[in-house]
Motif scaffolding. Sequence first.
Motif, mmCIF file in Angstrom:
data_model
loop_
_atom_site.group_PDB
_atom_site.id
_atom_site.type_symbol
_atom_site.label_atom_id
_atom_site.label_comp_id
_atom_site.label_asym_id
_atom_site.label_seq_id
_atom_site.Cartn_x
_atom_site.Cartn_y
_atom_site.Cartn_z
ATOM 1 N N ALA A 174 -5.506 9.640 -21.406
ATOM 2 C CA ALA A 174 -4.102 10.022 -21.149
ATOM 3 C C ALA A 174 -3.604 10.486 -19.979
ATOM 4 C CB ALA A 174 -4.169 11.164 -22.320
ATOM 5 N N ASP A 175 -4.354 10.887 -18.931
ATOM 6 C CA ASP A 175 -4.195 11.324 -17.741
ATOM 7 C C ASP A 175 -3.693 10.225 -16.610
ATOM 8 O OD1 ASP A 175 -6.371 10.905 -17.118
ATOM 9 O OD2 ASP A 175 -6.940 12.831 -16.831
ATOM 10 N N ALA A 176 -4.030 8.894 -17.285
ATOM 11 C CA ALA A 176 -3.717 7.759 -16.425
ATOM 12 C C ALA A 176 -2.295 7.550 -16.325
ATOM 13 C CB ALA A 176 -4.379 6.521 -16.888
ATOM 14 N N VAL A 177 -1.644 7.919 -17.151
ATOM 15 C CA VAL A 177 -0.072 7.851 -17.025
ATOM 16 C C VAL A 177 0.644 8.465 -15.926
ATOM 17 C CG1 VAL A 177 0.870 9.265 -18.739
ATOM 18 C CG2 VAL A 177 1.935 7.092 -18.459
ATOM 19 N N LEU A 178 1.747 7.784 -15.263
ATOM 20 C CA LEU A 178 2.320 8.781 -14.215
ATOM 21 C C LEU A 178 3.388 9.644 -14.976
ATOM 22 C CD1 LEU A 178 3.265 5.788 -11.897
ATOM 23 C CD2 LEU A 178 1.764 7.620 -11.545
ATOM 24 N N PRO A 179 3.244 10.761 -14.897
ATOM 25 C CA PRO A 179 3.988 11.661 -16.060
ATOM 26 C C PRO A 179 5.472 11.993 -15.736
ATOM 27 C CG PRO A 179 2.535 13.107 -14.414
ATOM 28 C CD PRO A 179 2.269 11.500 -14.279
ATOM 29 N N PHE A 218 5.949 10.082 -8.522
ATOM 30 C CA PHE A 218 5.840 9.895 -10.032
ATOM 31 C C PHE A 218 4.701 10.612 -10.663
ATOM 32 C CE2 PHE A 218 8.881 6.393 -9.288
ATOM 33 C CZ PHE A 218 10.015 7.403 -9.652
ATOM 34 N N GLY A 219 3.495 10.923 -9.824
ATOM 35 C CA GLY A 219 2.096 11.004 -10.339
ATOM 36 C C GLY A 219 2.114 12.613 -10.535
ATOM 37 N N SER A 220 0.954 13.033 -11.072
ATOM 38 C CA SER A 220 0.635 14.329 -11.420
ATOM 39 C C SER A 220 -0.349 14.687 -10.023
ATOM 40 C CB SER A 220 -0.444 14.435 -12.390
ATOM 41 O OG SER A 220 -1.524 13.371 -12.222
ATOM 42 N N ALA A 221 -0.524 16.013 -9.963
ATOM 43 C CA ALA A 221 -1.193 16.833 -9.018
ATOM 44 C C ALA A 221 -2.453 16.122 -8.766
ATOM 45 C CB ALA A 221 -1.203 18.426 -9.201
ATOM 46 N N GLU A 222 -3.050 15.986 -9.979
ATOM 47 C CA GLU A 222 -4.491 15.370 -9.988
ATOM 48 C C GLU A 222 -4.562 13.772 -9.369
ATOM 49 O OE1 GLU A 222 -2.947 17.134 -12.420
ATOM 50 O OE2 GLU A 222 -4.123 18.783 -12.455
ATOM 51 N N GLN A 223 -3.673 13.094 -9.865
ATOM 52 C CA GLN A 223 -3.569 11.627 -9.360
ATOM 53 C C GLN A 223 -3.317 11.693 -7.835
ATOM 54 O OE1 GLN A 223 -0.417 10.590 -12.014
ATOM 55 N NE2 GLN A 223 -1.625 9.522 -13.307
ATOM 56 N N LYS A 224 -2.321 12.409 -7.500
ATOM 57 C CA LYS A 224 -2.189 12.618 -6.097
ATOM 58 C C LYS A 224 -3.467 13.033 -5.190
ATOM 59 C CE LYS A 224 2.638 13.786 -6.779
ATOM 60 N NZ LYS A 224 3.752 14.825 -6.548
ATOM 61 N N GLU A 225 -4.061 13.928 -5.673
ATOM 62 C CA GLU A 225 -5.218 14.441 -5.088
ATOM 63 C C GLU A 225 -6.447 13.349 -4.960
ATOM 64 O OE1 GLU A 225 -5.699 16.629 -2.840
ATOM 65 O OE2 GLU A 225 -3.984 18.273 -3.230
ATOM 66 N N ARG A 226 -6.227 12.664 -6.122
ATOM 67 C CA ARG A 226 -7.576 11.781 -6.308
ATOM 68 C C ARG A 226 -7.545 10.663 -5.333
ATOM 69 N NH1 ARG A 226 -9.534 8.592 -11.676
ATOM 70 N NH2 ARG A 226 -11.306 7.353 -10.488
ATOM 71 N N TRP A 227 -6.292 10.064 -5.240
ATOM 72 C CA TRP A 227 -5.855 8.785 -4.797
ATOM 73 C C TRP A 227 -5.241 8.724 -3.140
ATOM 74 C CZ3 TRP A 227 -8.525 5.112 -6.811
ATOM 75 C CH2 TRP A 227 -9.133 5.197 -8.074
ATOM 76 N N LEU A 228 -4.251 9.576 -2.891
ATOM 77 C CA LEU A 228 -3.386 9.640 -1.784
ATOM 78 C C LEU A 228 -4.140 9.866 -0.439
ATOM 79 C CD1 LEU A 228 0.058 11.161 -2.938
ATOM 80 C CD2 LEU A 228 -0.864 8.665 -2.638
ATOM 81 N N GLN A 259 0.907 -1.205 0.008
ATOM 82 C CA GLN A 259 0.289 0.023 -0.019
ATOM 83 C C GLN A 259 0.830 1.139 0.052
ATOM 84 O OE1 GLN A 259 -3.155 0.266 -0.214
ATOM 85 N NE2 GLN A 259 -3.853 1.944 0.967
ATOM 86 N N GLY A 260 1.751 1.297 0.964
ATOM 87 C CA GLY A 260 2.621 2.544 1.081
ATOM 88 C C GLY A 260 3.793 2.569 0.190
ATOM 89 N N SER A 261 4.634 1.478 0.343
ATOM 90 C CA SER A 261 5.882 1.854 -0.216
ATOM 91 C C SER A 261 5.972 1.557 -1.881
ATOM 92 C CB SER A 261 7.060 0.802 0.340
ATOM 93 O OG SER A 261 7.364 1.146 1.784
ATOM 94 N N LEU A 262 4.950 0.999 -2.222
ATOM 95 C CA LEU A 262 4.721 0.608 -3.794
ATOM 96 C C LEU A 262 3.704 1.359 -4.333
ATOM 97 C CD1 LEU A 262 5.400 -3.237 -3.809
ATOM 98 C CD2 LEU A 262 6.936 -1.497 -4.415
ATOM 99 N N ALA A 263 2.351 1.380 -4.048
ATOM 100 C CA ALA A 263 1.312 1.901 -4.765
ATOM 101 C C ALA A 263 1.300 3.436 -4.471
ATOM 102 C CB ALA A 263 0.136 1.204 -4.443
ATOM 103 N N MET A 264 1.297 3.818 -3.198
ATOM 104 C CA MET A 264 1.252 5.157 -2.711
ATOM 105 C C MET A 264 2.614 5.679 -3.045
ATOM 106 S SD MET A 264 -0.600 4.969 0.813
ATOM 107 C CE MET A 264 -0.576 6.852 1.163
ATOM 108 N N TYR A 265 3.629 5.308 -2.967
ATOM 109 C CA TYR A 265 5.088 5.810 -3.222
ATOM 110 C C TYR A 265 5.232 6.106 -4.576
ATOM 111 C CZ TYR A 265 9.975 6.552 -3.431
ATOM 112 O OH TYR A 265 11.377 7.037 -3.515
ATOM 113 N N ALA A 266 4.743 5.077 -5.507
ATOM 114 C CA ALA A 266 4.627 5.588 -7.012
ATOM 115 C C ALA A 266 3.965 6.745 -7.300
ATOM 116 C CB ALA A 266 4.330 4.289 -7.769
ATOM 117 N N ILE A 267 2.659 6.895 -6.760
ATOM 118 C CA ILE A 267 1.818 7.942 -7.231
ATOM 119 C C ILE A 267 2.429 9.287 -6.485
ATOM 120 C CG2 ILE A 267 -0.541 9.032 -6.878
ATOM 121 C CD1 ILE A 267 -1.436 6.094 -6.705
ATOM 122 N N HIS A 268 2.896 9.278 -5.269
ATOM 123 C CA HIS A 268 3.369 10.301 -4.687
ATOM 124 C C HIS A 268 4.636 10.912 -5.211
ATOM 125 C CE1 HIS A 268 5.339 12.829 -1.174
ATOM 126 N NE2 HIS A 268 4.089 12.958 -0.721
#
Length: 396
Positions: A233-238, A118-128, A107-116
Amino acid sequence: MSASSRAPFDPYDPLGLDDLLTPEDRAVRDTVRGWAAQRVLPHVAGWYERGELPEIRELARELGGIGALGMQLTGYGCAGASAVQYGLACVELEAADSGIRSLVSVQGSLAMYAIHRFGSAEQKERWLPSMAAGEVIGCFGLTEPDHGSDPAGMRTRAVRDGSDWLLDGRKMWITNGSVAGVAVVWAATDEGVRGFVVPTDTPGFSAPEIRHKWSLRASVTSELVLDGVRLPADAVLPEVTGLRGPLSCLNHARYGIVWGAMGAARACFEAALEYARGREQFGRPIGAFQLTQAKLADMAVELHKGILLAHHLGRRMDAGTLRPEQVSFGKLNNVREAIEICRTARTVLGANGISLEYPVMRHATNLESVLTYEGTVEMHQLVLGKALTGFDAFRG
């Protein structure tokens, strides 16, 4: 200092390693230890025997409530804990069961860490925020049926279709997969390996659970199946292209294993020590015999050397000086020694060592998985071998 003013020898902390901890460190450790004692230890033998983790969603929310999910990350409801505090939490979680620590690590070191990271601001706000609270469980899709240690050979592929992406492929041995609300999936593209944030209710995505495991039985493990999964298109980690992305996430997760493996080892050592004090043979406790004392001494030495190594790496991570090769050093040593401690503890308990009334065999079989996930023994040996010699033997 006079002998009378020294603290008494503590069999459970023979090197006095608690002196390395701040009050805040101890508070984190004690919070996680108390939660595990109340919510996991009374039930985990039954979960393991049945091969299930029936309360995983409730457990995730509770772990979010104590700040254990993504605890090293900052913002978005994350605790912003130190690397050492995260490590201490991993010790306590894995002292309960490796499956529980795996839930938190993925949860934290893989999925959340990847979004935190490498993710966009929108991805972080949506999921984290929802992941930090345990309301949404995440998984991380890198390993494939035919490509584990060599992710560069992955067959999962993403191709552009207008402004969308289409994903096809398979991922294997994915912790949390069938209960996840979001998956971070890595796929080959024409521009290199990219990461995708995939809501698991997307058409074409499925995650059948893997059954018949003899290790990590109190954990949800799945295959990920991607059949024409269409993503915007915005699903990719930018912020990342190439294997640097997933490998940096794995390095973060391996760091938690360096600590966590010592939790499993500690549980087995303490079970053996308690048993040796109470079990009588030939008219005296078996702990009074030289051979048993030799086993306990060797276990204590390796256990607390491993904890000291984990502390050292944690301080380096907090200082920003930790290298990936040093994480491989810790993972290779600590998991290997933890398995040996568990096996030795089993011999102290004799036939009782195979009973689920004691934690020893459960931890030993779990560690057989921990030994090979997040990099096998051979991979970490080669990482260190390359660092030591300057020669790359991975493909030679």
